[in-house]
Motif scaffolding. Structure first.
Motif, mmCIF file in Angstrom:
data_model
loop_
_atom_site.group_PDB
_atom_site.id
_atom_site.type_symbol
_atom_site.label_atom_id
_atom_site.label_comp_id
_atom_site.label_asym_id
_atom_site.label_seq_id
_atom_site.Cartn_x
_atom_site.Cartn_y
_atom_site.Cartn_z
ATOM 1 N N ARG A 71 0.857 -1.181 0.000
ATOM 2 C CA ARG A 71 0.000 0.000 0.000
ATOM 3 C C ARG A 71 0.903 1.244 0.000
ATOM 4 O O ARG A 71 2.072 1.160 -0.364
ATOM 5 C CB ARG A 71 -0.988 -0.026 1.166
ATOM 6 C CG ARG A 71 -1.787 -1.342 1.229
ATOM 7 C CD ARG A 71 -2.509 -1.611 -0.080
ATOM 8 N NE ARG A 71 -3.011 -2.960 -0.199
ATOM 9 C CZ ARG A 71 -4.254 -3.311 0.131
ATOM 10 N NH1 ARG A 71 -5.074 -2.424 0.657
ATOM 11 N NH2 ARG A 71 -4.650 -4.549 -0.075
ATOM 12 N N THR A 72 0.421 2.388 0.368
ATOM 13 C CA THR A 72 1.245 3.591 0.241
ATOM 14 C C THR A 72 1.065 4.526 1.433
ATOM 15 O O THR A 72 0.091 4.440 2.179
ATOM 16 C CB THR A 72 0.883 4.362 -1.045
ATOM 17 O OG1 THR A 72 -0.496 4.757 -0.994
ATOM 18 C CG2 THR A 72 1.149 3.516 -2.280
ATOM 19 N N ILE A 93 11.314 3.886 -1.287
ATOM 20 C CA ILE A 93 11.308 2.705 -2.133
ATOM 21 C C ILE A 93 9.859 2.391 -2.490
ATOM 22 O O ILE A 93 8.963 2.523 -1.662
ATOM 23 C CB ILE A 93 11.980 1.493 -1.448
ATOM 24 C CG1 ILE A 93 12.076 0.313 -2.411
ATOM 25 C CG2 ILE A 93 11.258 1.080 -0.173
ATOM 26 C CD1 ILE A 93 12.963 -0.830 -1.931
ATOM 27 N N ASP A 94 9.635 2.053 -3.754
ATOM 28 C CA ASP A 94 8.304 1.721 -4.246
ATOM 29 C C ASP A 94 8.293 0.276 -4.695
ATOM 30 O O ASP A 94 9.247 -0.192 -5.335
ATOM 31 C CB ASP A 94 7.925 2.635 -5.417
ATOM 32 C CG ASP A 94 7.826 4.094 -4.993
ATOM 33 O OD1 ASP A 94 7.078 4.365 -4.044
ATOM 34 O OD2 ASP A 94 8.505 4.943 -5.607
ATOM 35 N N LEU A 95 7.219 -0.431 -4.381
ATOM 36 C CA LEU A 95 7.126 -1.856 -4.710
ATOM 37 C C LEU A 95 5.704 -2.200 -5.153
ATOM 38 O O LEU A 95 4.730 -1.720 -4.573
ATOM 39 C CB LEU A 95 7.498 -2.718 -3.500
ATOM 40 C CG LEU A 95 8.884 -2.468 -2.911
ATOM 41 C CD1 LEU A 95 8.781 -2.125 -1.447
ATOM 42 C CD2 LEU A 95 9.783 -3.658 -3.102
ATOM 43 N N ARG A 197 12.050 5.945 -9.722
ATOM 44 C CA ARG A 197 10.732 6.244 -9.149
ATOM 45 C C ARG A 197 9.793 6.866 -10.172
ATOM 46 O O ARG A 197 8.579 6.595 -10.165
ATOM 47 C CB ARG A 197 10.877 7.171 -7.950
ATOM 48 C CG ARG A 197 11.594 6.542 -6.753
ATOM 49 C CD ARG A 197 11.302 7.323 -5.495
ATOM 50 N NE ARG A 197 9.900 7.199 -5.125
ATOM 51 C CZ ARG A 197 9.234 8.130 -4.433
ATOM 52 N NH1 ARG A 197 9.842 9.238 -4.055
ATOM 53 N NH2 ARG A 197 7.970 7.949 -4.127
ATOM 54 N N GLU A 198 10.332 7.688 -11.067
ATOM 55 C CA GLU A 198 9.476 8.276 -12.102
ATOM 56 C C GLU A 198 8.941 7.195 -13.033
ATOM 57 O O GLU A 198 7.764 7.194 -13.401
ATOM 58 C CB GLU A 198 10.270 9.319 -12.899
ATOM 59 C CG GLU A 198 9.436 10.031 -13.954
ATOM 60 C CD GLU A 198 10.262 11.009 -14.780
ATOM 61 O OE1 GLU A 198 9.685 11.664 -15.659
ATOM 62 O OE2 GLU A 198 11.489 11.097 -14.544
ATOM 63 N N HIS A 208 0.130 6.345 -8.417
ATOM 64 C CA HIS A 208 1.129 6.381 -7.348
ATOM 65 C C HIS A 208 1.672 7.790 -7.137
ATOM 66 O O HIS A 208 2.632 7.978 -6.395
ATOM 67 C CB HIS A 208 2.280 5.434 -7.715
ATOM 68 C CG HIS A 208 2.943 4.797 -6.540
ATOM 69 N ND1 HIS A 208 2.405 3.759 -5.824
ATOM 70 C CD2 HIS A 208 4.124 5.079 -5.921
ATOM 71 C CE1 HIS A 208 3.213 3.396 -4.849
ATOM 72 N NE2 HIS A 208 4.264 4.186 -4.885
ATOM 73 N N SER A 209 1.087 8.766 -7.776
ATOM 74 C CA SER A 209 1.609 10.129 -7.674
ATOM 75 C C SER A 209 1.415 10.656 -6.255
ATOM 76 O O SER A 209 0.359 10.512 -5.642
ATOM 77 C CB SER A 209 0.884 11.039 -8.675
ATOM 78 O OG SER A 209 -0.513 11.010 -8.462
ATOM 79 N N GLY A 210 2.460 11.279 -5.747
ATOM 80 C CA GLY A 210 2.414 11.833 -4.407
ATOM 81 C C GLY A 210 2.433 10.803 -3.303
ATOM 82 O O GLY A 210 2.181 11.137 -2.137
#
Length: 391
Positions: A71-72, A93-95, A197-198, A208-210
């Motif tokens: 989640r975020t 980090i994004d997954l 990340r972009e 996933h922005s912000g």
């Protein structure tokens, strides 16, 4: 005078029968090794990413499920936390798991996507430092060499230099393989890719922005983990709202929680755990049949010993000694077979399964307990033996 080992004599008196008995128990022990190996692989692959995150604390969503469905939390968390005097560095980090299109067959596969800041990488991999410049462009990715062959490497086996420059589709967006790295995949997906990340926001299945999946925190050298965690919790509580619910875990707590989640809360972990229990039960039944059969086969001999004055306690020790010997003899061949099957299974399934000293000791203890328990159950038959059975 040296006393004759009656338990050993019983086992060597009929070698063929003993060999069959040992084979049955060795099979049960092998089942334990395999089920524990699979269960260990579940925990190892589940924490594969965490073990490569060099950090003191992990900040993540209160709705977190597992590492590839975290989640975020707000991207502002980096600013909120990074300004604290206790903090040395914060890294995002994004997954997620996205749909990767095999460039050869055009079929889709779930691929684990890891988004990192190219200037502040959240993963610690020996080869990553020199390859991060390759993913500064949002359409470039690094592909994990351990990804399964059904993701479409050009040689049909493994991603490598021959795949550099290859184009494919991920969630409807074109990406280019700029290089490879090796981290290891897991049960959430059979392949993994690294992107900036972009680029992650570009191909993420959901907006996933912000947002950021997790924030890794490094504390200053003179700050303890407890003090750092307390400072972060105070800051998030002051901000209030959703920020106050953000989870703050130490690196060890995050790893333990991930293992526990896969062991206890997922069907695959429970299946392998039940497999270990069933293996112990199967081995116990086999051992009980062996020992009970031995009592019946040597009923006159046991009755004669009792007539000579040997106590039930002595005969019980003989039977338990036989159980111990059976477990001890069956363990080495089962261990060798398990080592061979670990290598074969790891190669075919693409999931690393490694033998550990703890696992060997655990299986040895379980084997002795299994056979001893069977021996205790067989004692009932031995206690019923009387000299009158001779006639």
């Amino acid at each position: 005078m040296r006393r004759t080992s009656l338990a050993w004599k019983n086992l060597t008196h009929q070698p063929a029968r003993t060999a069959v008995s040992v084979g049955g128990i060795a099979f049960a022990i092998l089942l334990m090794f395999m089920q524990l190996g699979f269960l260990g692989a579940v925990g190892d692959t589940a924490t594969n990413v965490y073990r490569r995150m060099p950090c003191d604390l992990v900040l993540r969503s209160p709705e977190y499920l597992h590492v590839f469905d975290p989640r975020t939390i707000p991207d502002e968390t980096l600013r909120w936390v990074g300004s604290l005097p206790e903090i040395g560095e914060v890294r995002p980090i994004d997954l997620t798991v996205a749909a990767w299109q095999n460039p050869e067959t055009l079929e889709y596969r779930g691929v684990a996507v890891i988004g990192v800041d190219a200037d502040r990488p959240a993963l610690l991999l020996p080869e990553l430092a020199e390859k991060l410049p390759l993913i500064r462009r949002k359409e470039n990715v690094l592909m994990d060499r351990t990804s399964r062959s059904d993701f479409g490497p050009r040689d049909g086996k493994q991603f490598g230099p021959q795949d550099v420059g290859a184009l494919t589709d991920v969630t409807g967006k074109e990406i280019r393989i700029a290089g490879t790295f090796e981290m290891g995949t897991g049960l959430a997906a059979n392949g993994a890719m690294l992107i900036n990340r972009e680029g992650f926001q570009r191909i993420a299945p959901e907006d996933h922005s912000g947002r950021v999946s997790m924030v890794l925190v490094d504390l200053k050298p003179d700050v303890t983990v407890e003090a750092g965690a307390a400072a972060i919790r105070r800051r998030l509580a002051q901000i209030g709202g959703p920020a106050s619910a953000i989870g703050v875990l130490t690196a060890d707590e995050a790893v333990s929680a991930e293992r526990r989640r896969w062991y206890v809360e997922t069907p695959i972990g429970m299946i392998f755990a039940m497999g270990v229990v069933l293996a112990v039960i199967v081995g116990g039944v086999i051992c009980y049949m062996v020992l009970a059969g031995d009592v019946l086969a040597h009923l006159p001999e046991y009755a004669t010993l009792k007539a000579m004055g040997y106590s039930n306690g002595y005969l019980c020790r003989v039977l338990l000694s036989q159980a111990f010997w059976l477990a001890s003899i069956a363990l080495p061949p089962a261990l060798v077979a398990a080592l061979v099957l670990y290598v074969i299974t790891s190669h075919l399934a693409g999931v690393p399964i490694q033998m550990t000293g703890f696992r060997v000791v655990l299986v040895a203890i379980l084997s002795i307990v299994m056979c001893s328990s069977a021996g205790i159950l067989a004692l009932r038959k031995l206690a019923q033996v009387e000299p009158a059975n001779l006639f």
